[in-house]
Scaffold this active site. Structure first.
Site, short mmCIF file in Angstrom:
data_model
loop_
_atom_site.label_atom_id
_atom_site.label_comp_id
_atom_site.label_asym_id
_atom_site.label_seq_id
_atom_site.Cartn_x
_atom_site.Cartn_y
_atom_site.Cartn_z
N CYS B 132 0.81 -1.23 0.00
CA CYS B 132 0.00 0.00 0.00
C CYS B 132 0.84 1.28 0.00
O CYS B 132 0.57 2.21 -0.76
CB CYS B 132 -0.94 0.02 1.20
SG CYS B 132 -0.18 -0.51 2.75
N HIS B 252 -2.69 6.39 4.29
CA HIS B 252 -1.29 6.60 4.62
C HIS B 252 -0.87 7.97 4.08
O HIS B 252 -1.30 8.37 2.99
CB HIS B 252 -0.39 5.55 3.96
CG HIS B 252 -0.63 4.15 4.43
ND1 HIS B 252 -1.22 3.85 5.64
CD2 HIS B 252 -0.31 2.95 3.87
CE1 HIS B 252 -1.27 2.53 5.79
NE2 HIS B 252 -0.74 1.96 4.72
#
Lengths: 348, 348
Positions: B132, B252
């Site tokens: 990710c 994130h």
């Protein structure tokens, strides 16, 4: 045995987050105080505060309060320092200022005692305490600079809300509880008090600390860049910073990349150096998951360093993780250390 | 008008955090599904799940379930992929694998469609979905690499707990509430499930994601370093990473420093480039406090970029802030994009 000399001390901003930590630190370090004067804005004047078991009434900060004061520890925001620090000096006090008001002023020493204590003696009445995020970084970098030369620093910060004051702590608490309750979040303060826009800090990350400058950097980032060069006495050092506010209460953490001027420096060399460095606690044992975290560092005056590893491409490059209590070494503890240097070296 | 061809699709790990997002994404993108099979561990088998208004019963993942399946989207952990992906391929399926099981394997394309879609056609049955934190970074870097060359990347990450699964989300919720209640925190999962030590994530920052390697880097950091080079087709690129887990649920964020191979590149050049880049949303207007945050990005498939500014010492150096939903572009959305490429280009 001669009796230890005692000093008249004023704490300006005594009721604030840092002010309270200054009082705790003065107590803990058994600072030789003859008379203590607690000062604040008119709003907080009249507050009762305890110091070494005795109750003090906080008075409004005004020029005449500094009469007879030897050392004045300022931590009530830049505007208060600008208005009153020179007045305090005129009345004979030496000012240790925890705001950004005079830090970059020529002739004002900007001091982390483990790094550049000798700068204190050049003072003309005011000594500036650096920005919290700068203090912990330069404390870790100074031994490396001295032994291996330092060419470059790139830092990304992970900063606690208490750096934005007691109101920001409340905002994080309130928003966190609202979020967990499934309620809407109210944002009135962060990232910067008085700015147009406010964003939630609970369960979020805000890449803005202090206001933006014309060059696209925030003032916090420019503080880290400029203060680091001043404290380390090197304008040639490359320094870059990205400063980010995060949802925790205490301690700043920093992901720091450095390049040293010598080849063949090893992680073991840096371990050995930092293990012996004043004010530094090395916490670096990945095999046993040992590294510092903000919660660990809270309440401790040291700067904690871990995760030191060599860059995989740049032979003279290293990464490290630096954590310290932003209200202690980043503010109150460092201010009181400066005051101690003043009296221990007779530099008042 | 000919009818659109439809495919038999299996989702392995359908009940997990990413599995659910894969189903939402398949619905949202109106993926042409003939038959849908939802697979999981024996523990979750029997669970009922809705897809496009129809109720499906989750079955235990076993080799024979892949009979007749055209595309299998795996997101049930590395061990499940290692045990079943080749079995699925043997039964005629093409596997899009969201775990780290095959990512660095020679002959397995590692794909972010905006970056290296053409690599998909080299597949031998398995296509890997990158980590990710890597996906969002390479999506932002690719246009820069193509136009201005890319020499160096140093990233410090700010990663959400959902990257560690649904249990980590619960741990952050429980610990946050306990902290606000003034109770002790129980840490049983983070930083890494199954590791010896666990640290609180609530109101804290953990500089460990995944297990430590012998070189002092975590596996997450090595994933970012190695996957970035593979996806961007350049082993010469310098890449360094520090990965940090933080107390927020989704998205994130990354503080990324880059050096380009050309002189005289400006912030405006990068703005223009990223404004036009596929899958990127530029949010960069410091004068109006415009920059992306994890809360803003949550629920959106794009990669958001802001805070682009030139390094003050290195003329070819730039800093930026890259944010994306780790469960969407960082996982489910990217996996389904790969599946779309497979069918649109007839690369099954």
């Amino acid at each position: 045995m001669t009796e230890r000399k005692k000093y008249n001390v004023a704490v300006v901003g005594a009721t604030g987050a840092v002010g309270k930590k200054i009082l705790e630190t003065l107590e803990k370090k058994d600072f030789p105080i003859e008379n203590l004067k607690l000062l604040s804005s008119s709003r907080s004047a009249g507050t009762k505060m305890k110091f070494n078991g005795k109750v003090y009434t906080v008075e409004e900060a005004k020029p005449e309060r500094f009469e007879g004061i030897d050392i004045a520890l300022f931590s009530a925001g830049g505007s208060v320092s600008k208005a009153l620090a020179h007045e305090a000096v005129a009345k004979g006090a030496v000012v240790v200022d925890n705001t950004s008001a005079f830090r970059m002023e020529h002739g004002v020493p900007l001091v982390v005692p483990e790094v550049n204590e000798a700068d204190i003696k050049e003072h003309k009445g005011i000594i500036a305490n650096p920005n919290c995020s700068t203090i912990q970084m330069v404390a870790a970098l100074k031994p490396i600079q001295d032994k291996f030369d330092l060419k470059r620093v790139i830092v990304s910060t992970y900063q606690a809300v208490s750096g934005a004051g007691a109101e920001a702590v409340e905002e994080l608490k309130d928003q966190s509880q609202a979020f967990l309750n499934g309620e809407d979040l109210t944002s009135e303060l962060l990232p910067v008090k008085g700015e147009d826009k406010h964003y939630p800090i609970a369960f979020n990350a805000l890449p803005q600390i202090d206001v933006f400058q014309e060059n696209g950097y925030t003032f916090e980032e420019m503080k880290m860049i400029n203060e680091t060069k001043k404290i380390l006495h090197t304008q040639e050092l490359s320094v870059a910073a990205t400063c980010v506010r995060l949802p925790f209460f205490t301690s700043h953490a920093e992901s720091v990349y450095i390049e040293v001027g010598q080849d063949n420096v090893t992680v073991e060399d840096l371990h050995k150096l930092l293990e012996e460095a004043p004010g530094i606690t090395l916490m670096d044992d990945p095999a046993n998951q040992v590294y510092p975290t903000p919660l660990d560092a809270a309440g401790h005056p040291d700067v904690f360093v871990g995760r030191i590893r060599r860059d995989l491409d740049q032979g003279n490059g290293f990464h490290m993780w630096v954590v310290s209590d932003n209200l202690l070494k980043g503010a109150a503890w460092n201010s009181v250390q400066i005051a101690e240097s003043l009296i221990n070296h007779n530099w008042l």
